[in-house]
Scaffold this motif. Sequence first.
Motif, short mmCIF file in Angstrom:
data_model
loop_
_atom_site.label_atom_id
_atom_site.label_comp_id
_atom_site.label_asym_id
_atom_site.label_seq_id
_atom_site.Cartn_x
_atom_site.Cartn_y
_atom_site.Cartn_z
N ILE A 246 15.71 -7.52 13.66
CA ILE A 246 17.07 -7.82 14.16
C ILE A 246 18.07 -7.72 13.00
O ILE A 246 19.13 -7.09 13.13
CB ILE A 246 17.13 -9.23 14.80
N LEU A 247 17.72 -8.31 11.86
CA LEU A 247 18.66 -8.26 10.73
C LEU A 247 18.89 -6.82 10.28
O LEU A 247 20.04 -6.40 10.04
CB LEU A 247 18.14 -9.10 9.56
N ARG A 248 17.82 -6.05 10.20
CA ARG A 248 18.00 -4.66 9.74
C ARG A 248 18.85 -3.86 10.72
O ARG A 248 19.65 -3.02 10.33
CB ARG A 248 16.63 -4.00 9.56
N ALA A 249 18.68 -4.16 12.02
CA ALA A 249 19.46 -3.42 13.04
C ALA A 249 20.91 -3.91 13.08
O ALA A 249 21.78 -3.22 13.63
CB ALA A 249 18.81 -3.59 14.41
N SER A 250 21.16 -5.09 12.50
CA SER A 250 22.47 -5.73 12.69
C SER A 250 23.65 -4.93 12.13
O SER A 250 24.79 -5.15 12.51
CB SER A 250 22.47 -7.15 12.09
N THR A 251 23.37 -3.99 11.25
CA THR A 251 24.47 -3.19 10.68
C THR A 251 25.04 -2.22 11.72
O THR A 251 26.11 -1.66 11.52
CB THR A 251 23.98 -2.36 9.46
N ALA A 252 24.31 -2.03 12.82
CA ALA A 252 24.74 -1.03 13.81
C ALA A 252 25.78 -1.56 14.79
O ALA A 252 26.37 -0.79 15.56
CB ALA A 252 23.52 -0.52 14.59
N GLY A 253 26.02 -2.86 14.78
CA GLY A 253 26.98 -3.40 15.76
C GLY A 253 27.25 -4.86 15.47
O GLY A 253 27.35 -5.25 14.31
N THR A 254 27.37 -5.68 16.53
CA THR A 254 27.65 -7.10 16.35
C THR A 254 26.50 -7.90 16.93
O THR A 254 26.50 -8.26 18.11
CB THR A 254 28.98 -7.47 17.06
N ALA A 255 25.50 -8.15 16.09
CA ALA A 255 24.29 -8.85 16.57
C ALA A 255 24.44 -10.35 16.42
O ALA A 255 25.12 -10.85 15.52
CB ALA A 255 23.07 -8.38 15.77
N ARG A 256 23.82 -11.06 17.37
CA ARG A 256 23.68 -12.52 17.25
C ARG A 256 22.24 -12.84 17.57
O ARG A 256 21.63 -12.16 18.40
CB ARG A 256 24.61 -13.23 18.26
N ILE A 257 21.70 -13.86 16.91
CA ILE A 257 20.31 -14.24 17.17
C ILE A 257 20.30 -15.52 18.00
O ILE A 257 21.12 -16.42 17.76
CB ILE A 257 19.56 -14.49 15.83
N MET A 258 19.38 -15.59 18.96
CA MET A 258 19.29 -16.81 19.77
C MET A 258 17.81 -17.23 19.90
O MET A 258 16.97 -16.44 20.31
CB MET A 258 19.89 -16.55 21.16
N ASP A 290 23.90 -7.79 8.40
CA ASP A 290 25.14 -8.54 8.62
C ASP A 290 24.94 -9.98 8.14
O ASP A 290 24.25 -10.77 8.79
CB ASP A 290 25.47 -8.50 10.14
N HIS A 291 25.58 -10.32 7.03
CA HIS A 291 25.37 -11.65 6.44
C HIS A 291 26.06 -12.74 7.25
O HIS A 291 25.77 -13.91 7.09
CB HIS A 291 25.88 -11.67 4.99
N ASP A 292 27.01 -12.37 8.12
CA ASP A 292 27.76 -13.38 8.89
C ASP A 292 27.25 -13.53 10.32
O ASP A 292 27.92 -14.13 11.16
CB ASP A 292 29.25 -13.01 8.93
N LEU A 293 26.12 -12.94 10.59
CA LEU A 293 25.60 -12.94 11.97
C LEU A 293 25.42 -14.38 12.50
O LEU A 293 24.91 -15.25 11.79
CB LEU A 293 24.31 -12.14 11.94
N GLN A 294 25.91 -14.60 13.71
CA GLN A 294 25.80 -15.94 14.30
C GLN A 294 24.37 -16.22 14.76
O GLN A 294 23.69 -15.32 15.24
CB GLN A 294 26.74 -16.06 15.51
N VAL A 295 23.98 -17.49 14.65
CA VAL A 295 22.65 -17.90 15.11
C VAL A 295 22.83 -19.08 16.08
O VAL A 295 23.46 -20.08 15.74
CB VAL A 295 21.75 -18.33 13.92
N GLY A 296 22.30 -18.91 17.28
CA GLY A 296 22.45 -19.97 18.28
C GLY A 296 21.13 -20.29 18.96
O GLY A 296 20.08 -19.74 18.62
N ILE A 297 21.20 -21.20 19.90
CA ILE A 297 19.99 -21.60 20.63
C ILE A 297 20.26 -21.64 22.13
O ILE A 297 21.40 -21.75 22.57
CB ILE A 297 19.49 -23.00 20.21
N MET A 298 19.16 -21.56 22.88
CA MET A 298 19.28 -21.78 24.31
C MET A 298 19.12 -23.28 24.58
O MET A 298 18.29 -23.94 23.97
CB MET A 298 18.21 -21.00 25.07
#
Length: 409
Positions: A246-258, A290-298
């Motif tokens: 996910i982190l490696r792919a994150s440069t391609a757009g606006t990724a968030r992890i959940m 993307d070092h600023d990628l948001q991380v959230g939870i369900m």
Amino acid sequence: MYIYRPDDVILGMPRADLRVLPYPAIVVARDLTPVDTASVDRRNVLAFVTEQGSTTNHTAILAQTLGIPAVVGLGTALASIDEQTCLGIDGAAGSVVLDPTPEERAVLEEHARALAVEQEHLSQYKDREAVLGNGKRIEVSANIGGPGDVATALQFGANGVGLYRTEFLFLDRDSPPSEEEQVEAYRSVLTAFGSKPVIIRTLDIGGDKRIPYLHLPPETNPYLGVRATRLGLRRPTLFKTQLRAILRASTAGTARIMYPMIAIAEEIEQANLLLQSVRDELDAEGAAYDHDLQVGIMIEIPSAALDAERLADRVDFFSIGTNDLTQYTFAADRTNRDLNYLYQPLHPAVLSLIHMAIEAAHTHGKWVGVCGELAGDPRAIPVLIDMGIDELSMSSAKIPRAKQIILSL
Ligand code: PEP
Ligand code: MG
């Protein structure tokens, strides 16, 4: 109309492979696994009809994502169907008519025409911004199961992806997908959405989604067992490979992890420690992400809603999974049709938990969405908006109607 029956018990045939349907077919089955549904031959499937299941098991949810009419949980009524039976299916009403009379056929055809007219009318809303009368913009996003669902999501006007169920990349195969394979899948979704956010949910295996190659010990109560993030924390290699991808792919757009199925704050901390170790590895390798990628939870377990104040401190956002939150609030298996009467996501008990989660998130300056089926329910949207929800994520086809409702509030 043809019937294709992947049911070894009734026909005494080996289990059928739904990936290649020989002709346009209605799939009639006792039950379908999420793998059966996800891998079905999309060119030839006309509809699903099942004896078991309920509207929030993964078969029904996936059928909606794929835009395939489905009527589930019909019970033993299906026993009287054979290959010669003509089936009239009204997916919206959840009804199946056996050998419809000319009058019944006319009624079904009229329903189909009315639905088409309504969809045409709603299509004017798909590209509108969903802004409330008070000026607040609501993000209306799509739930997807993989890159194959992206085109439909964009076509229906999704503002982003509120739930990417990544587990479908892991099902129906003999070994887990490699890091490269995952990077490719995530990158293709992120690229298609560009600056629009894509929330990638880490593996949610367990419950009705099983993976034989993980050799998980049988559990008496899989929905209450080692599921989702609980599994990720016990299988750090599996989890870290996904986080790296996910982190490696994150440069391609606006990724968030959940992270799914979070019950207590310590699980977020443990997952974040693994995420940090992956960041450190990538930094050491000089890899971009993307070092600023948001991380959230369900929020889908009552304890998480009840303790949302403490959890909100540790995340960038919440997304409320009303399918599981309802199941766990009433202690009623969401796939069990005999317990349908307990499946009440709009019951005050569930609404109180949703309200607590929203209040806690906002108190801590975090945004909060809903990605369970309730997000796309026209009766629920005004209630959720009134409680202050910021984002709604749903099956793509429901987006235009949701935007219309929001614009009227
Ligand atoms: C939910 O539980 O509401 C949810 C969105 O997750 P899933 O349906 O994949 O369990
Ligand atoms: Mg869930």
